[in-house]
Design an enzyme around this catalytic site. Structure first.
Site, PDB file in Angstrom:
ATOM      1  N   LYS A  96       0.861  -1.187   0.000  1.00 24.43           N
ATOM      2  CA  LYS A  96       0.000   0.000   0.000  1.00 24.43           C
ATOM      3  C   LYS A  96       0.897   1.236   0.000  1.00 24.43           C
ATOM      4  CE  LYS A  96      -3.221   2.657   2.962  1.00 24.43           C
ATOM      5  NZ  LYS A  96      -4.144   2.643   4.129  1.00 24.43           N
ATOM      6  N   ASP A 136      -2.975  10.309   3.180  1.00 23.18           N
ATOM      7  CA  ASP A 136      -4.352   9.857   3.360  1.00 23.18           C
ATOM      8  C   ASP A 136      -5.148  10.894   4.152  1.00 23.18           C
ATOM      9  OD1 ASP A 136      -6.711   8.491   3.683  1.00 23.18           O
ATOM     10  OD2 ASP A 136      -5.907   6.941   5.020  1.00 23.18           O
ATOM     11  N   LYS A 150     -10.782  12.803   7.399  1.00 18.66           N
ATOM     12  CA  LYS A 150     -10.307  12.527   8.760  1.00 18.66           C
ATOM     13  C   LYS A 150     -10.341  13.805   9.596  1.00 18.66           C
ATOM     14  CE  LYS A 150      -6.955   8.863   7.583  1.00 18.66           C
ATOM     15  NZ  LYS A 150      -7.519   7.782   8.401  1.00 18.66           N
ATOM     16  N   ASP A 159       1.376   6.648   5.351  1.00 19.77           N
ATOM     17  CA  ASP A 159       0.430   5.643   4.869  1.00 19.77           C
ATOM     18  C   ASP A 159       0.967   4.872   3.651  1.00 19.77           C
ATOM     19  OD1 ASP A 159      -1.926   4.382   5.482  1.00 19.77           O
ATOM     20  OD2 ASP A 159      -3.178   5.698   4.265  1.00 19.77           O
ATOM     21  N   ASP A 188     -12.424   6.598   3.341  1.00 17.66           N
ATOM     22  CA  ASP A 188     -11.190   6.489   4.127  1.00 17.66           C
ATOM     23  C   ASP A 188     -10.694   5.042   4.208  1.00 17.66           C
ATOM     24  OD1 ASP A 188      -9.078   7.316   5.640  1.00 17.66           O
ATOM     25  OD2 ASP A 188     -10.227   7.673   7.481  1.00 17.66           O
ATOM     26  N   GLU A 235      -9.414   3.284   1.978  1.00 16.67           N
ATOM     27  CA  GLU A 235      -8.882   3.322   0.612  1.00 16.67           C
ATOM     28  C   GLU A 235      -7.759   2.322   0.376  1.00 16.67           C
ATOM     29  OE1 GLU A 235      -7.770   5.126   2.989  1.00 16.67           O
ATOM     30  OE2 GLU A 235      -5.611   4.934   2.711  1.00 16.67           O
ATOM     31  N   ARG A 291      -7.452  -0.813   1.165  1.00 16.73           N
ATOM     32  CA  ARG A 291      -7.922  -2.108   0.663  1.00 16.73           C
ATOM     33  C   ARG A 291      -8.335  -2.002  -0.808  1.00 16.73           C
ATOM     34  NH1 ARG A 291     -12.325  -2.292   5.332  1.00 16.73           N
ATOM     35  NH2 ARG A 291     -10.685  -1.012   6.256  1.00 16.73           N
TER      36      ARG A 291
END
Ligand code: BES
Ligand code: MN
Ligand code: ZN
Length: 501
Positions: A271, A276, A283, A294, A353, A355, A357
């Site tokens: 990832k 993010d 967030k 991230d 959020d 994201e 996956r």
């Protein structure tokens, strides 16, 4: 940092600082039992120089405890540093790794540039393993996250010499030490990437750094962007990237050793969210700055690939990093949207959020399309994994026990802490959608597990391991052996797992 391995007698080594390990040999557990620190060296001169401090009771040889002796009598070293390993009965090679880091971090701020580290003489800890661990620990200890500070003084340790007792099996110790240097440098390569702010490390820049590293170590590489994602029908990955001005990067590295034409093809998938914000499901502002890390899973895969390229195991390895920002703008995806992933599965977006996956769904599918027979992914995927396991263990998951057993065995070498969490049909139920095949969140409870269940849909029946490193990729505090900031977690374990094939 320059490194060297020496077999000279400790007392005769001229250096600014000589570090020697000590352990607590007390076995009595009674309330009156006093610590009994003893040096892990047979060198009589060093023992004599440390005798008074050990007898004083001031130094208990607790794990990473230190005491410094100036102008030690009978030694050519200007200073003798004792580093504790804790209870002798429990001392391991992982303690040696930390102790080497502690020695470096003790030395670093004191303007001392050269450190000599005596590898411990102990029946329980093999000398090659401790040479490797010491090299790893020294590099890890020498890293600080202060890249952009104007007052940054270059106080890194510039020379690290590990000393093995005479009579050691030279070739084995040398090979292990050289390995440790590669592994430590690779872990720091990952940490340096993770430390970069989102404005510097955009997906495009991430791709450039991956390519430069690949060139340097002789890996094949490709970096693609939006057009290729469209061509591959990576609807899940694209849905995350569509809300950003920065184009995504699909980074592909290949390690293809000569003479290995078949057998397993290991697929590493990372990832790489370079920032993010949460997207439209934005967030809160508190701690959002942390979301520059991230991309730590992707960076871990690149670090592992660097080490693989240099250590040359006899197995083919493929690496796919899905890099993107997750931003809210007029083109961003919305909760309720339905996306079609590369595999053809449809996904209802409940929360933008979740994201990680989404990008991994297509990363896993692509690694499979490129022929991966075994998959591992690493991601700062969920806050929930930190709630479940604290900042002590990272989470791990697998759809195949035999594959996971090999990973588990790798942890004995890497010293990293992963705890396997369950998967199962009842968890999979939680991500079923009314409108599409699956949805991208499964509610608050068991959040790390439902995220893993989501990825499992895309790994399908390929043996697969998922590492959720959200809780461990960033240290909030300094530790004696490692600085505050990016940790480089998972690099060593992934590398060892790959080498087990
Ligand atoms: N990148 C975050 C997870 C994260 C949290 C990493 C804290 C490091 C530290 C991930 O993309 C995310 O936002 N996950 C959500 C999932 C939720 C919306 C189902 C989370 O954990 O809250
Ligand atoms: Mn997120
Ligand atoms: Zn994320």
């Amino acid at each position: 940092m320059r490194t060297e391995l020496s077999f000279a007698p400790l007392a005769r080594i001229e250096t600014e600082l000589l570090a020697v390990l000590a352990a607590d040999t007390q076995t009595d557990k009674g309330p009156d039992a006093k610590p009994a620190p003893a040096l892990l060296t047979a060198d009589e001169a060093v023992k004599a120089a440390a005798a008074a401090v050990l007898a004083s009771g001031e130094f208990k040889a607790g794990a990473n405890e230190t005491v410094l002796i100036h102008a030690p009598t009978g030694l050519k070293a200007k200073r003798l540093l004792l580093v504790g390993l804790g209870k002798e009965a429990k001392a391991t090679v992982h303690g040696v790794r930390a102790a080497a880091g502690t020695a470096v971090r003790y030395t670093k701020p004191r303007g001392i540039r050269k450190l000599v580290f005596a590898l411990p003489e102990s029946e329980a800890i093999s000398l090659p393993a401790s040479a490797r661990a010491a090299a790893e620990g020294a590099f890890v200890g020498n890293f600080d996250a202060d890249t952009y500070r104007s007052d940054r003084k270059d106080v890194s340790v510039q020379s690290f010499t590990a000393v093995a007792p005479a009579g050691a099996e030279k070739a084995a110790v040398e090979a292990a030490f050289a390995e440790g240097v590669i592994v430590g440098e690779s872990q720091n390569f990952t940490r340096a990437l993770v430390n970069e702010p989102g404005n510097v490390l955009t997906p495009t820049e991430f791709g450039k750094r991956a390519a430069a590293m690949a060139e340097g170590v002789g890996l094949k590489w490709e970096v693609h962007s939006t057009e290729k994602l469209r061509e591959l029908k990576m609807g899940a990955f694209l849905s995350v990237a569509q809300g950003s001005e920065e184009p995504p990067a699909l980074i592909v590295l290949r390690y293809e050793p000569a003479g290995v034409a078949d057998g397993p093809l290991i697929g590493l998938v990372g990832k790489g969210i370079t920032f993010d914000t949460g997207g439209i499901s934005i967030k809160p502002a508190d701690n959002m700055e942390k979301m520059k890390y991230d991309m730590a899973g992707g960076a871990a895969m690149l670090g592992a690939m660097r080490a693989i390229a240099l250590l040359k195991p006899k197995v083919r390895v493929l690496c796919v990093v899905c890099a993107s920002e997750n931003m809210p703008d007029g083109k961003a995806q919305k909760p309720g949207d339905v996306q079609t992933a590369m595999s053809g599965k449809t996904i209802e977006i409940i929360n933008t959020d979740a994201e990680g996956r989404l990008v991994l769904a297509d990363g896993l599918a692509y690694a499979k399309q490129l022929g991966a027979t075994h998959l591992i992914d690493a991601a700062t995927l969920t806050g929930a994994v930190g709630v479940a396991l604290g900042k002590i263990n990272a989470g791990s998951f697998s759809n195949d026990d035999a594959t996971y057993d090999k990973f588990s065995a790798s942890l004995a070498t890497s010293g990293e802490a992963f705890w396997r969490l369950p998967l199962g049909e009842e968890y999979a139920e939680l991500i079923k959608s009314d409108i599409a095949d699956i949805k991208n969140t499964g509610g608050r409870y068991g959040g790390a597990i439902t995220a893993a269940e989501f990825l499992k849909v895309f790994a399908e029946d390929t043996p697969w391991i998922h590492l959720d490193i959200a809780g461990l990729a960033w240290n909030d505090d300094n530790k004696p052996w490692i600085a505050k900031g990016p940790t480089g977690v998972a690099v060593r374990s992934i590398l060892e797992w790959v080498r087990s094939y």
